[in-house]
Motif scaffolding. Structure first.
Motif, PDB file in Angstrom:
ATOM      1  N   LEU A 117      44.587 -47.934 -27.222  1.00  0.00           N
ATOM      2  CA  LEU A 117      43.343 -47.434 -26.638  1.00  0.00           C
ATOM      3  C   LEU A 117      42.890 -48.409 -25.563  1.00  0.00           C
ATOM      4  O   LEU A 117      43.386 -49.532 -25.479  1.00  0.00           O
ATOM      5  CB  LEU A 117      42.247 -47.257 -27.690  1.00  0.00           C
ATOM      6  N   THR A 118      41.957 -47.985 -24.725  1.00  0.00           N
ATOM      7  CA  THR A 118      41.487 -48.829 -23.628  1.00  0.00           C
ATOM      8  C   THR A 118      40.398 -49.780 -24.114  1.00  0.00           C
ATOM      9  O   THR A 118      39.770 -49.542 -25.155  1.00  0.00           O
ATOM     10  CB  THR A 118      40.913 -47.966 -22.498  1.00  0.00           C
ATOM     11  N   PRO A 119      40.148 -50.852 -23.356  1.00  0.00           N
ATOM     12  CA  PRO A 119      39.022 -51.739 -23.714  1.00  0.00           C
ATOM     13  C   PRO A 119      37.690 -50.996 -23.781  1.00  0.00           C
ATOM     14  O   PRO A 119      36.856 -51.278 -24.645  1.00  0.00           O
ATOM     15  CB  PRO A 119      39.026 -52.792 -22.599  1.00  0.00           C
ATOM     16  N   GLY A 120      37.482 -50.041 -22.863  1.00  0.00           N
ATOM     17  CA  GLY A 120      36.241 -49.282 -22.882  1.00  0.00           C
ATOM     18  C   GLY A 120      36.102 -48.448 -24.142  1.00  0.00           C
ATOM     19  O   GLY A 120      35.019 -48.338 -24.721  1.00  0.00           O
ATOM     20  N   ALA A 121      37.212 -47.864 -24.606  1.00  0.00           N
ATOM     21  CA  ALA A 121      37.183 -47.089 -25.846  1.00  0.00           C
ATOM     22  C   ALA A 121      36.897 -47.997 -27.032  1.00  0.00           C
ATOM     23  O   ALA A 121      36.163 -47.619 -27.948  1.00  0.00           O
ATOM     24  CB  ALA A 121      38.513 -46.367 -26.037  1.00  0.00           C
ATOM     25  N   TYR A 122      37.463 -49.188 -27.011  1.00  0.00           N
ATOM     26  CA  TYR A 122      37.188 -50.135 -28.098  1.00  0.00           C
ATOM     27  C   TYR A 122      35.720 -50.543 -28.095  1.00  0.00           C
ATOM     28  O   TYR A 122      35.090 -50.642 -29.148  1.00  0.00           O
ATOM     29  CB  TYR A 122      38.077 -51.365 -27.958  1.00  0.00           C
ATOM     30  N   ARG A 123      35.167 -50.764 -26.924  1.00  0.00           N
ATOM     31  CA  ARG A 123      33.746 -51.119 -26.800  1.00  0.00           C
ATOM     32  C   ARG A 123      32.858 -50.032 -27.397  1.00  0.00           C
ATOM     33  O   ARG A 123      31.853 -50.324 -28.050  1.00  0.00           O
ATOM     34  CB  ARG A 123      33.410 -51.312 -25.317  1.00  0.00           C
TER      35      ARG A 123
END
Length: 278
Positions: free
Chosen positions: A262-268
């Protein structure tokens, strides 16, 4: 079907969970400092772990010990859907102590793939409660059940206290300690050789043999771990990339996705409940 992933993380305990479908995504070789249990729902996932090739088909469970290096990809063009939960070592130890009434060593899972319907059911129930905003009490109950079931049905023994490493293991251990302490710095192979008293290639060979990763892969993994913590703290992604040794946000995003799916933004945004295309 398009690749997608949905992620959840606890704000105060070392437990995270993901539900995903992948056809094109390929995991870069990596490891976790947690126990990781995955349930394949449809299709099949192929991966290498501990020097051997494995396949987890529908209904099977993947069981990774902390620091087990592995990769992963769809076995065929139809892809696979799976759920995975990552549970911190201390949380596993505390939960086992609550269940058994005594403290003992951490469990060790010898088989990366376990074909056990009872274990799959216990993990599936826990995973659903984590991603569907179940109550804290229900999540705790299902966590205890899942850990007890995993240990009772799939663990082979308890982890013995580590002995002082010798030979190549000592070299690898010393190199890993230096990387842990200085992973955000521009560490060179000469630095590792000087710290261990071995040749540059000797360090590389010992590290790969002991941990299943190259020193550079391990350093990148440590940097991504630092990035996860900074992202969870709310730091802007561009600043996270700069602080953790990535050239820019795109560079961070590319490696984050290869390691974690997953992307960093999704993790955030993982405290939310949306399905995130990958």
């Amino acid at each position: 079907m398009q690749d997608w992933s949905r992620y959840w993380r606890s704000p105060d305990r070392p437990i995270e969970a993901m539900h995903a479908h992948f056809e094109r995504h390929v995991y870069h070789r990596h490891s976790h400092d947690t126990y990781s249990f995955g349930i394949t729902e449809t299709g099949a996932q192929s991966f290498t772990c501990r020097g051997s090739a494995h396949t987890s088909a529908a209904g099977m469970v993947m069981a990774f010990n902390p620091d087990d290096p592995h990769d992963g990809h769809a076995t065929d063009a139809l892809g696979f859907t799976y759920r995975i939960v990552h549970i911190g070592q201390e949380l596993v130890a505390d939960t086992l102590a609550d269940v058994t009434g005594r403290r003992s060593g951490l469990p060790l899972f010898a088989a990366p793939v376990v074909d056990d319907s009872a274990l799959a059911s216990a993990l599936h129930a826990l995973h659903q409660a984590l991603l569907s905003d179940g109550t804290s009490l229900r999540r705790d109950e299902l966590l205890a059940r899942a850990i007890a079931t995993a240990v009772g049905r799939a663990a082979t023994r308890r982890v013995a206290p580590p002995e002082p490493p010798t030979g190549a293991a000592r070299v690898a251990h010393q190199a890993r300690q230096l990387l842990r302490e200085r992973h955000l710095e521009d560490v060179t192979s000469a630095d590792l050789a000087e710290a261990t008293g071995a040749s540059r290639f000797g360090v590389y060979r010992a590290f790969r043999a002991t941990y299943g990763l190259s020193p550079s892969d391990y350093q990148r993994q440590l940097r991504l771990g630092s990035a996860r913590r900074l992202i969870a703290s709310g730091l802007p992604l561009g600043e996270v990339a700069a602080r953790t040794g990535f050239a820019d946000q795109s560079h961070l995003t590319r490696w984050f996705n290869r390691y974690f799916g997953l992307t960093p933004g999704a993790y955030r945004d993982a405290a939310g409940s949306g399905v995130i295309p990958s």
